[in-house]
Design a protein around this motif. Structure first.
Motif, PDB file in Angstrom:
ATOM      1  N   ASP A 180       1.537   5.494   7.299  1.00  0.00           N
ATOM      2  CA  ASP A 180       0.183   5.925   6.628  1.00  0.00           C
ATOM      3  C   ASP A 180      -0.379   4.727   5.951  1.00  0.00           C
ATOM      4  OD1 ASP A 180       0.516   8.497   7.366  1.00  0.00           O
ATOM      5  OD2 ASP A 180       1.479   9.222   5.341  1.00  0.00           O
ATOM      6  N   ALA A 181       0.375   4.033   5.099  1.00  0.00           N
ATOM      7  CA  ALA A 181      -0.238   2.756   4.554  1.00  0.00           C
ATOM      8  C   ALA A 181      -0.908   1.788   5.434  1.00  0.00           C
ATOM      9  CB  ALA A 181       0.839   2.109   3.755  1.00  0.00           C
TER      10      ALA A 181
ATOM     11  N   LYS B 249       0.914  -1.283   0.115  1.00  0.00           N
ATOM     12  CA  LYS B 249      -0.066   0.193   0.011  1.00  0.00           C
ATOM     13  C   LYS B 249       0.713   1.250   0.151  1.00  0.00           C
ATOM     14  CE  LYS B 249      -4.295  -1.587   2.235  1.00  0.00           C
ATOM     15  NZ  LYS B 249      -5.152  -1.251   1.134  1.00  0.00           N
ATOM     16  N   ALA B 250       2.010   1.196   0.554  1.00  0.00           N
ATOM     17  CA  ALA B 250       2.842   2.266   0.577  1.00  0.00           C
ATOM     18  C   ALA B 250       3.472   2.748  -0.914  1.00  0.00           C
ATOM     19  CB  ALA B 250       4.297   2.197   1.508  1.00  0.00           C
ATOM     20  N   GLY B 251       3.583   1.805  -1.700  1.00  0.00           N
ATOM     21  CA  GLY B 251       3.826   2.163  -3.150  1.00  0.00           C
ATOM     22  C   GLY B 251       5.188   2.089  -3.197  1.00  0.00           C
ATOM     23  N   PRO B 252       5.590   2.291  -4.601  1.00  0.00           N
ATOM     24  CA  PRO B 252       7.312   2.263  -4.781  1.00  0.00           C
ATOM     25  C   PRO B 252       8.108   3.152  -4.187  1.00  0.00           C
ATOM     26  CG  PRO B 252       6.100   3.062  -6.755  1.00  0.00           C
ATOM     27  CD  PRO B 252       5.055   2.574  -5.633  1.00  0.00           C
ATOM     28  N   ASN B 253       7.713   4.216  -3.929  1.00  0.00           N
ATOM     29  CA  ASN B 253       8.368   5.318  -3.341  1.00  0.00           C
ATOM     30  C   ASN B 253       8.320   5.291  -1.636  1.00  0.00           C
ATOM     31  OD1 ASN B 253       9.112   6.544  -5.634  1.00  0.00           O
ATOM     32  ND2 ASN B 253       6.993   7.498  -5.853  1.00  0.00           N
ATOM     33  N   LEU B 254       9.084   4.258  -1.292  1.00  0.00           N
ATOM     34  CA  LEU B 254       8.968   3.633  -0.034  1.00  0.00           C
ATOM     35  C   LEU B 254       9.336   4.788   0.984  1.00  0.00           C
ATOM     36  CD1 LEU B 254       7.704   1.640   2.183  1.00  0.00           C
ATOM     37  CD2 LEU B 254       9.832   0.506   1.805  1.00  0.00           C
ATOM     38  N   THR B 255       8.717   5.158   1.986  1.00  0.00           N
ATOM     39  CA  THR B 255       9.445   6.120   3.169  1.00  0.00           C
ATOM     40  C   THR B 255       8.825   5.336   4.567  1.00  0.00           C
ATOM     41  OG1 THR B 255       7.489   7.603   3.415  1.00  0.00           O
ATOM     42  CG2 THR B 255       9.650   7.951   1.919  1.00  0.00           C
TER      43      THR B 255
END
Length: 408
Positions: free
Chosen positions: A352-353, A340-346
């Motif tokens: 948030d995810a 859910k966080a997506g490819p630009n992971l922080t």
């Protein structure tokens, strides 16, 4: 010592922030999280792999690894494989603290994952808060990981308070037992279970008839046993590790003391059963926060069945366990958050995810929902009873009526 600890913490945070900025500059801001590269997501896990709680740490880790290896074999998360750096802390708080400091100072892990034990895990909470590093999937039901609320602490399992509340309700309402004692490990874990039991008993206007304890890492249960035996307790709530609890139960039998023994989930069902032995006549109950770890024939709908299948694939010599299934579920939620966080992971994006997870199905009657102020995943408490060397699902409380009369 406190000054040194603070200096190391501050130094680690400075180095972490510096490394993050350096990573952004060098790699064109393709990622901004420590422990994340184009090909990997690195996690840090401090847990007992040897010593008197080694079974718990080993099973937790293998359960998680069974799923993570499966994910990696299918391409990982957005092309990144998930790697876990596991460090043995021997179920010792100072070792856990040192391991966690190293994870943060070295700046090589994205998150902390699958920590095992209350006294160890609560020790690192100040570091988690200061470093803003996610801590996800702990094998402990400690209330200190739930209150006060911490944005970065993500619980999967039900709490010890929930386990002891459900147990006390059955003992008092279903069995009519009011003489209840508590045997506990003398540390943060044992205190948490003791308080949970006391709060549950208070709802019925009663309190423990006796309290007995032992020192973590020992099998010195005799003094606590004698105090509880003399109280005439009809049931004993046990908040310890498998070695001490097994010795308590065995010595009770030798002394002709035969109450109902109840254990919280952390004890470790399979190892407790092995140490008590298959021929024991003791009435031993245990609450679980996950269902029975077995194949159901409908693995596509059951996390428990999937765990059994993947454990056989990646750890063919291992035996499914409740502890291992917890580790597996930890990995499932971790991966769902990463997706859910997506490819630009922080790190903040990952948190948030996690907050966005709603009604994530893990099997019949088992789903997880989080929210901005909700870091508690599962709420269910299941009961098992020791039966010929194995803990089996249990719900027939009526069958135990009259058992309390055997306690002398």
């Amino acid at each position: 010592m406190n000054i040194v600890f603070r200096l190391l913490t501050i130094l680690g945070l400075i180095l972490a922030l510096t490394a993050c900025n350096s990573s952004d500059n060098i790699h064109g801001n393709r990622w901004s999280a420590p422990g994340v590269s184009d090909t990997e997501i690195r996690l840090g896990s401090s847990l007992a792999l040897t010593g008197h709680a080694g079974y718990l740490g080993t099973q937790t880790l293998r359960g998680a690894e069974a799923y993570l290896r499966h994910v990696n074999d299918h391409g990982g998360i957005f092309g990144r494989k998930i790697l876990v750096e596991a460090k043995d802390d021997f179920y010792d708080p100072p070792h856990c603290l040192a391991n966690t400091q190293r994870f943060i100072i070295d700046n090589e892990v994205f998150a902390l994952f699958c920590y095992v034990g209350t006294p160890t895990t609560v020790k690192v909470l100040p570091l988690v808060e200061e470093a803003h590093i996610p801590l996800i999937g702990m094998f402990t039901g400690a209330n200190a990981l739930r209150q006060p609320f911490n944005r970065y602490v993500i619980n999967i399992r039900a709490s010890y308070y929930q386990e002891t509340e459900a147990t006390v309700r059955h003992l008092v309402e279903d069995l009519g037992i009011r003489r209840i004692a508590v045997f506990y490990q003398y540390d943060a874990y044992g205190f948490d279970g003791l308080i949970g039991t006391e709060l549950a008993l208070k709802d019925f206007g009663i309190e423990p008839v006796a309290r007995g304890s032992y020192t973590r890492g020992t099998l010195d249960v005799e003094e606590g046993l004698e105090r509880i035996r003399k109280s005439g307790a009809e049931a004993v709530v046990m908040v310890g590790t498998y070695g001490a609890c097994a010795r308590f139960i065995t010595l009770s039998h030798d002394k002709g003391y035969d109450p109902i023994f109840y254990n919280v989930s952390f004890v470790g069902a399979e190892e407790l059963a092995r140490r008590i032995g298959p021929d024991s006549k003791a009435t031993v109950l245990m609450s679980q926060v996950v269902p029975q770890p077995e194949s159901t024939g409908t693995e596509e709908d059951s996390a428990a069945g999937q765990y059994v299948t993947l454990l056989k694939r990646y750890f063919p010599d291992d035996t499914p366990s409740f502890v291992g299934l917890e580790g597996y579920l930890n990995a499932r939620i971790l991966v769902e958050g990463l997706k859910k966080a997506g490819p630009n992971l922080t790190r903040e994006g990952f948190i948030d995810a996690i907050e966005s997870i709603r009604d994530f199905k893990l099997g019949p009657g088992m789903s997880i929902t989080y929210g901005p102020q909700d870091r508690q995943g599962l709420e269910q408490v299941h009961f098992t009873r020791l039966d010929h060397g194995r803990f089996m699902p249990f719900s027939d409380w009526e069958s135990l009526k009259g058992r309390q009369g055997d306690a002398q």
